[in-house]
Design an enzyme around this catalytic site. Structure first.
Site, PDB file in Angstrom:
ATOM      1  N   CYS A  13       3.947  67.600  31.794  1.00 24.72           N
ATOM      2  CA  CYS A  13       3.319  67.557  30.484  1.00 24.72           C
ATOM      3  C   CYS A  13       3.522  68.881  29.754  1.00 24.72           C
ATOM      4  O   CYS A  13       2.558  69.568  29.412  1.00 24.72           O
ATOM      5  CB  CYS A  13       1.843  67.260  30.639  1.00 24.72           C
ATOM      6  N   GLU A  14       4.757  69.256  29.584  1.00 29.43           N
ATOM      7  CA  GLU A  14       5.073  70.505  28.887  1.00 29.43           C
ATOM      8  C   GLU A  14       6.437  70.399  28.266  1.00 29.43           C
ATOM      9  O   GLU A  14       7.379  69.936  28.919  1.00 29.43           O
ATOM     10  CB  GLU A  14       5.108  71.669  29.885  1.00 29.43           C
TER      11      GLU A  14
ATOM     12  N   GLY B 198      20.218  86.887  49.149  1.00 29.87           N
ATOM     13  CA  GLY B 198      19.419  85.671  49.284  1.00 29.87           C
ATOM     14  C   GLY B 198      20.113  84.546  48.539  1.00 29.87           C
ATOM     15  O   GLY B 198      20.667  83.609  49.121  1.00 29.87           O
TER      16      GLY B 198
END
Ligand code: LLP
Length: 435
Positions: free
Chosen positions: A361-362, A292
């Site tokens: 927001c991290e 993949g």
């Protein structure tokens, strides 16, 4: 950077040092399609399909669509003659919509639903990879109801510990996937499946993990699975004829990564199969491999625009871009490192170490920690992130309600859209208001 290391085949620098892919300047792409943007180098993608087909002569190369599954991409991979591995009803639906013949589909998953299995029988997917006793019974009942015989492979957990990130290891004994060989479950599965008259077990499957460097784990996998097939012939009188060795070859995300060339990988696997078949006096099986990442990963870059630059004296210089963990969760989830480059211009400025982050927001919302980038990076510059074709778009989210980016494919100066950018309307399409 052009065409080297982790960058796609046609990556180059044009006027003023602007990065071009497929002969198209990224500044034009950003203007016409906005950022963040996935840019697929069609020549690179087709070349990687061909290298696999050439590197594994006589083997059914199968694209693991979990890496990135869109209608257009599956059409391209299908054109290149690959089979397609689908691991959910959604991936199956996408492949069918792409016009892929159901017989060319291989259906995986450790917990396929009744609906998914029934749909697979209805459309006639080529092989169903059975992962559990529950599934064997479930599939038998569905096949009886439809009065069809399903061709299945048993997913074996071969007890091979590929040294890769814990979250992408699958071949070790205590895994959620498959029938654990060392516990006797693989044998039990075979014997159980033999009693189910609407299942035709034609082979086995063993995928040991992902982003693996070196050929040793793949060689071990071929040896263990062939030994098993020969033992089943001797002990149970069952000669299976198909062997799927899974995917998992690693790719270059940075200049420090050194994966094995497909040709060498193919040669190593095929030599192992030849030797082992001879030693065991076992008939050469139909072989399948399932890459993949190595097909689609290196073909693609993500283009971001810088929105803020915050140098903290004596500490970190934070460079924020307009996407992040919603379009590439890999740095946050696996500590993955992707190479980053200034894409919209040439810079003679001294490189300095900066940390590129997203707009979520991290604090874990990293694009790349400690990236050596030109010291004059400024708001409005475009950054390119390498090797983002696999497991970024396919794992994208709408965290913080960011619309997911568009994807375009470029070749010889032409641009084709693969996925359109989500709109605000798309974001709320499924919400049901209370008033
Ligand atoms: N076959 C099976 C049964 C698989 O589970 C996988 C990947 C493949 C083939 C293809 O493996 P590949 O050639 O792409 O390594 N999200 C993670 C990777 C998860 C791989 C899941 N299974 C990442 O971003 O690194």
């Amino acid at each position: 950077m052009p065409g080297t290391g982790p960058w796609p085949l046609t990556a180059d620098r044009g006027d003023g040092g602007v990065l071009t892919i497929g002969g198209v300047a990224v500044t034009d792409l950003a203007r016409d399609h906005q950022t963040p943007l996935w840019v697929v180098d069609e020549a690179d993608l087709r070349e990687r399909c061909r290298r696999y087909v050439d590197g594994f002569p006589g083997v059914d190369v199968t694209y693991a669509s979990k890496a990135w599954c869109t209608v257009g991409l599956l059409q391209l991979v299908d054109e290149e003659g690959l089979l397609i591995d689908v691991a959910s009803g959604g991936e199956m639906h996408t492949a069918l919509l792409a016009g892929v013949d159901a017989a060319k589909l291989i259906f995986h998953g450790n917990n396929k639903s009744v609906e998914e299995l029934d749909r697979a029988l209805e459309v006639g997917v080529g092989r169903i990879v059975c992962d559990s006793f529950d599934e064997l019974d479930r599939l038998q009942a569905l096949a009886v109801a439809r009065d069809v015989v399903a061709k299945v492979w048993l997913r074996i957990t071969p007890g091979i510990d590929a040294h890769t990130h814990e979250y992408v290891r699958t071949g070790h004994d205590d895994a959620k996937f498959g029938f654990t060989l060392s516990l006797g479950l693989a044998d039990d599965a075979l014997l159980h499946a033999q009693k189910l008259d609407h299942l035709d077990v034609v082979g086995i499957h063993a995928h040991i993990g992902s982003q693996i460097f070196g050929t040793d784990p793949f060689i071990a996998n071929a040896e263990v699975t062939l030994d098993l097939m020969a033992r089943w012939r001797d002990e149970h009188g069952v000669t299976l004829t198909e062997l799927n060795l899974g995917g998992g070859m690693g790719i270059r995300y940075t200049h420090e990564d050194h994966p094995v060339e497909v040709a060498r990988y193919g040669k190593a696997v095929l030599e192992t199969v030849t030797e082992r078949c001879e030693a065991l006096d076992f008939p050469w099986p139909r072989l399948i491999v399932e890459p993949g990442r190595a097909i689609v990963g290196p073909s693609t870059i993500t283009l971001y625009e810088i929105g803020t630059v915050k140098p903290l004296p004596g500490l970190t210089t934070w460079v924020s871009v307009d996407g992040g963990m919603s379009d590439n969760i890999r740095p946050a989830l696996y500590d993955a490192e992707h190479e980053v480059a200034l894409a919209s211009r040439r810079s003679e400025a001294e490189p300095r170490s900066v940390t590129v982050v997203g707009k979520h927001c991290e604090s874990g919302d990293l694009v790349r920690e400690h990236a050596p980038l030109p010291g004059d990076l400024a708001v409005g510059d475009l950054l390119a992130v390498a090797a983002t074709g696999a497991y970024t778009a396919s794992m994208a989210s709408n965290y913080n309600r960011l619309p997911r980016p568009a994807a375009v494919m470029v070749k010889d100066g032409e641009v084709r859209e693969l996925v359109r950018r989500e709109t605000m309307e798309d974001l709320v399409r499924l919400d049901v208001p209370l008033r």
